[in-house]
Design an enzyme around this catalytic site. Structure first.
Site, PDB file in Angstrom:
ATOM      1  CB  SER A   1      23.730-103.114 -17.272  1.00 19.28           C
ATOM      2  OG  SER A   1      23.616-101.738 -17.571  1.00 19.28           O
TER       3      SER A   1
ATOM      4  CG  HIS B   1      22.688-107.377 -16.681  1.00 15.83           C
ATOM      5  ND1 HIS B   1      23.951-107.747 -17.086  1.00 15.83           N
ATOM      6  CD2 HIS B   1      22.367-106.281 -17.411  1.00 15.83           C
ATOM      7  CE1 HIS B   1      24.380-106.900 -18.006  1.00 15.83           C
ATOM      8  NE2 HIS B   1      23.435-105.999 -18.221  1.00 15.83           N
TER       9      HIS B   1
ATOM     10  CE  LYS C   1      24.240-107.897 -21.764  1.00 14.20           C
ATOM     11  NZ  LYS C   1      23.409-106.719 -21.861  1.00 14.20           N
TER      12      LYS C   1
HETATM   13  C1  LIG Z   1      23.336-105.629 -22.933  1.00 11.94           C
HETATM   14  C2  LIG Z   1      22.061-104.954 -22.667  1.00 11.94           C
HETATM   15  C3  LIG Z   1      21.159-104.675 -23.693  1.00 11.94           C
HETATM   16  C4  LIG Z   1      21.501-104.862 -25.145  1.00 11.94           C
HETATM   17  O1  LIG Z   1      21.585-106.186 -25.480  1.00 11.94           O
HETATM   18  P1  LIG Z   1      22.558-106.638 -26.678  1.00 11.94           P
HETATM   19  O2  LIG Z   1      22.098-107.997 -26.997  1.00 11.94           O
HETATM   20  O3  LIG Z   1      23.933-106.576 -26.115  1.00 11.94           O
HETATM   21  O4  LIG Z   1      22.358-105.670 -27.793  1.00 11.94           O
HETATM   22  C5  LIG Z   1      19.926-104.151 -23.352  1.00 11.94           C
HETATM   23  N1  LIG Z   1      19.622-103.883 -22.068  1.00 11.94           N
HETATM   24  C6  LIG Z   1      20.478-104.105 -21.067  1.00 11.94           C
HETATM   25  C7  LIG Z   1      20.096-103.783 -19.671  1.00 11.94           C
HETATM   26  C8  LIG Z   1      21.734-104.630 -21.328  1.00 11.94           C
HETATM   27  O5  LIG Z   1      22.598-104.823 -20.347  1.00 11.94           O
END
Ligand SMILES: *Cc1c(COP(=O)(O)O)cnc(C)c1O
Length: 394
Positions: A188, A216, A247
């Site tokens: 990330s 991602h 995302k």
């Molecule tokens: C954003 C993210 C999460 C958490 O997800 P949310 O829905 O924002 O709580 C978990 N793992 C990774 C790698 C992330 O980038």
């Protein structure tokens, strides 16, 4: 000021003195390539809305329809007051998209990691994490009570050493130790890619389970944009496929895709699922529209647009996440402020999101950016880099 608040103020001062204070910035617009922040319109290179779905008409329409049909709130946990249709539709869509037997959704990705890892592993087990996995996975692993081992980032030799140790410690202690390896597809904060094929081979060799966080990568990689597991044709060999709905999929929430047995066990054991009110039905409906959209010709077009934009930036990163590592916390803050003066919003990422001494700007590109937006970013980043080079030379 009360003694309580005085104590907290002391702590906040320490955070501020270390250059680590975080503050919320109010935004008066939807997410998109341009946002209104502090009364100013800025070109936005900060969100994980990679395909530009967060404000897409079909997701908004799905959310509105779900509100009309199912109301604003979900009432209770899905196990208590009945599980609303939009969640089941979403889970069927996710399982079919990912090509797994079943899927389960959670209120967030964070809750997904927490509920899943603690449901599957306990104090007799061993969890092996890539050094750079997301905080939600680190927290989940700690909470599970399992023994933790960290392997150097994307380092297969180190992973194998940890797996060998785990296997031997299982033999020595004569208890059945389950071993779980957790990694991310696309990291990330660094934007690089896990050597997934090799990791799958290693976990199979040592009889470990693999959990892959596709936060991602879902919607972005693979012939059908299912994620990195699809891109390396490894989907059937990964026990636990995790991802987020907030995302590239444009809504909010998290998911696990896998076998029917895995999903049934999580419904019975994942505490963040059981003891938490279901998300609003609109969130599930929007995510479902996101899953559908990603698979459509429009999804393909947006995906291709994103990769064109990534190519136009000519950065050394091959993905949509482009880190510009500056080192000192203050250097990242100053660089972020300079870009804001020029009308660009690029967040400074600092400890504890990344290791101390590796503070950075984190640029993200989306399909909603135009070629002109990317050209403007490239120019501003070029200026920034020459400024930094000049300030370093005597
Ligand atoms: C954003 C993210 C999460 C958490 O997800 P949310 O829905 O924002 O709580 C978990 N793992 C990774 C790698 C992330 O980038």
């Amino acid at each position: 000021m009360s003694a309580f608040d005085l104590e907290l103020k002391t702590r906040l001062d320490a955070i501020r003195d270390a250059g680590l204070l975080r503050e919320l910035r109010g935004v008066d617009s939807p997410q998109g390539p341009r946002i209104r922040l502090g009364g100013r319109e800025l070109l936005n290179f900060s969100s994980n809305d990679y395909l530009g779905l967060a404000n897409h008409p079909s997701l908004k329409e799905a959310a509105i329809n779900a509100v009309e049909k199912f109301g604003a709130g979900a009432g209770a946990s899905r196990l208590i007051c009945g599980s609303l249709a939009p969640f089941h539709e979403l889970e069927e869509a996710l399982a079919s998209f990912k090509g797994t037997e079943a899927a389960l959704t959670f209120s967030t990705g964070y809750a997904t990691a927490l509920g899943t890892i603690t449901a599957l592993l306990g104090k007799d087990d061993i969890i092996i994490l890539d050094r750079l996995v997301h905080a939600s996975i680190v927290d989940a692993a700690k909470l599970s009570g399992a023994k933790l081992r960290i392997f150097a980032h994307n380092d297969l030799n180190d992973l194998e050493a940890k797996l060998r140790w785990a296997k031997e410690s299982g033999h020595a202690s004569r208890v059945l130790r389950h071993i779980l390896v957790v990694t991310e597809s696309i990291f990330s904060m660094d934007g690089d890619t896990a050597p997934l094929k090799e990791i799958v081979e290693l976990k199979d060799k040592y009889g470990a389970w693999l959990m892959l966080d596709e936060a991602h990568a879902t919607g972005l990689y693979g012939p059908h944009r299912r994620g990195l597991a699809e891109a390396v044709d490894g989907s059937d060999c990964i026990e636990i496929q995790m991802g987020t709905l907030g995302k590239a999929l444009g809504a909010s929430g998290g998911y696990i895709c896998g076998s029917r047995a895995l999903i049934d066990l999580l419904v019975n054991r994942a505490r963040s699922f059981i003891f938490s009110t279901a998300p609003v039905p609109a969130a599930a409906a929007a995510a479902n529209a996101g899953v559908k959209l990603v698979q459509s010709t429009e999804g393909r077009r947006l995906n291709e647009l994103l990769w064109s934009r990534v190519g136009e930036l000519h950065s050394s990163s091959s993905g949509a996440i482009i880190p510009i590592i500056l080192g000192e916390e203050s250097a990242a803050l100053t660089a972020g402020a300079k870009l804001r003066e020029q009308g660009l919003f690029v967040p400074a990422i600092r400890y504890p999101t990344v290791a101390r001494g590796t503070a950075r700007l984190r640029v993200t590109l989306t399909a909603a950016h135009s070629a002109k937006d990317v050209a403007e970013l490239a120019r501003a980043l070029g200026d920034l880099k020459s400024e930094i080079a000049n300030s370093k030379s005597p």
